[in-house]
Design a protein around this motif. Structure first.
Motif, PDB file in Angstrom:
ATOM      1  N   PRO A  57       0.831  -1.205   0.000  1.00  0.00           N
ATOM      2  CA  PRO A  57       0.000   0.000   0.000  1.00  0.00           C
ATOM      3  C   PRO A  57       0.867   1.258   0.000  1.00  0.00           C
ATOM      4  O   PRO A  57       1.809   1.374   0.761  1.00  0.00           O
ATOM      5  CB  PRO A  57      -0.804  -0.115   1.297  1.00  0.00           C
ATOM      6  CG  PRO A  57      -0.788  -1.568   1.622  1.00  0.00           C
ATOM      7  CD  PRO A  57       0.536  -2.087   1.111  1.00  0.00           C
ATOM      8  N   GLY A  58       0.562   2.170  -0.907  1.00  0.00           N
ATOM      9  CA  GLY A  58       1.271   3.434  -0.962  1.00  0.00           C
ATOM     10  C   GLY A  58       2.548   3.423  -1.784  1.00  0.00           C
ATOM     11  O   GLY A  58       3.131   4.459  -2.031  1.00  0.00           O
ATOM     12  N   ALA A  59       2.985   2.262  -2.206  1.00  0.00           N
ATOM     13  CA  ALA A  59       4.213   2.191  -3.000  1.00  0.00           C
ATOM     14  C   ALA A  59       3.893   2.522  -4.455  1.00  0.00           C
ATOM     15  O   ALA A  59       2.864   2.128  -4.981  1.00  0.00           O
ATOM     16  CB  ALA A  59       4.829   0.800  -2.902  1.00  0.00           C
ATOM     17  N   SER A  60       4.808   3.235  -5.109  1.00  0.00           N
ATOM     18  CA  SER A  60       4.562   3.617  -6.493  1.00  0.00           C
ATOM     19  C   SER A  60       4.935   2.514  -7.473  1.00  0.00           C
ATOM     20  O   SER A  60       4.369   2.418  -8.544  1.00  0.00           O
ATOM     21  CB  SER A  60       5.333   4.894  -6.838  1.00  0.00           C
ATOM     22  OG  SER A  60       6.710   4.684  -6.640  1.00  0.00           O
ATOM     23  N   ASP A  61       5.897   1.681  -7.127  1.00  0.00           N
ATOM     24  CA  ASP A  61       6.316   0.585  -7.995  1.00  0.00           C
ATOM     25  C   ASP A  61       6.032  -0.740  -7.309  1.00  0.00           C
ATOM     26  O   ASP A  61       6.223  -0.874  -6.106  1.00  0.00           O
ATOM     27  CB  ASP A  61       7.813   0.663  -8.288  1.00  0.00           C
ATOM     28  CG  ASP A  61       8.167   1.867  -9.127  1.00  0.00           C
ATOM     29  OD1 ASP A  61       7.335   2.263  -9.968  1.00  0.00           O
ATOM     30  OD2 ASP A  61       9.272   2.410  -8.941  1.00  0.00           O
ATOM     31  N   ARG A  62       5.612  -1.693  -8.084  1.00  0.00           N
ATOM     32  CA  ARG A  62       5.402  -3.033  -7.556  1.00  0.00           C
ATOM     33  C   ARG A  62       6.704  -3.808  -7.709  1.00  0.00           C
ATOM     34  O   ARG A  62       7.204  -3.987  -8.811  1.00  0.00           O
ATOM     35  CB  ARG A  62       4.287  -3.735  -8.322  1.00  0.00           C
ATOM     36  CG  ARG A  62       3.985  -5.083  -7.744  1.00  0.00           C
ATOM     37  CD  ARG A  62       2.796  -5.709  -8.445  1.00  0.00           C
ATOM     38  NE  ARG A  62       2.985  -7.128  -8.320  1.00  0.00           N
ATOM     39  CZ  ARG A  62       2.725  -8.003  -9.256  1.00  0.00           C
ATOM     40  NH1 ARG A  62       2.234  -7.616 -10.399  1.00  0.00           N
ATOM     41  NH2 ARG A  62       2.925  -9.265  -9.063  1.00  0.00           N
ATOM     42  N   PRO A  63       7.288  -4.260  -6.616  1.00  0.00           N
ATOM     43  CA  PRO A  63       8.537  -5.019  -6.719  1.00  0.00           C
ATOM     44  C   PRO A  63       8.282  -6.389  -7.344  1.00  0.00           C
ATOM     45  O   PRO A  63       7.162  -6.885  -7.336  1.00  0.00           O
ATOM     46  CB  PRO A  63       8.990  -5.164  -5.264  1.00  0.00           C
ATOM     47  CG  PRO A  63       7.742  -5.025  -4.468  1.00  0.00           C
ATOM     48  CD  PRO A  63       6.823  -4.128  -5.253  1.00  0.00           C
TER      49      PRO A  63
END
Length: 111
Positions: free
Chosen positions: A16-22
């Motif tokens: 949640p809140g991360a701009s990139d999906r690892p």
């Protein structure tokens, strides 16, 4: 089997809140998860006569080890001592998640 689904693919859970999906670079290590053996306990703790908090199962070989909240942290030790065994899933009833020790990523079943 006690609320733990036996065969499914895994995917990285969005943060949640991360701009990139690892991305997890280890998902191909366990294309077909092993059939879950009966829950007997942390294999290393049982040999040593010690206790554990929760169990994790290696998605490559089925080794059952204790979680990082347990004194022995045997699931972590197994993942770091055995090349290609980076993925483990929870065996806690009612939970359905996995962890990649190498990439430090939380995984959820895909689909």
């Amino acid at each position: 089997m006690d609320g733990v689904s036996e065969h499914h693919a895994w995917q990285v859970a969005p943060v949640p809140g991360a701009s990139d999906r690892p991305d997890c670079t280890h998902l191909d290590e366990a294309p077909e998860p092993p059939a879950t053996a009966a829950r007997r306990g942390c294999e290393d703790c049982l040999r040593a006569g010690s206790s554990w908090v929760h169990l994790l199962e290696c998605l490559v070989c089925g080794h059952q080890g204790c979680c990082d909240s347990s004194p022995g942290k045997h699931a972590y030790a197994h993942a770091h001592a055995t090349a290609g065994h980076d993925l483990a899933r929870t065996l806690k009833r009612g939970e359905d998640w996995a962890w990649c020790y190498a990439d430090e990523l939380f995984l959820r079943p895909s689909g």
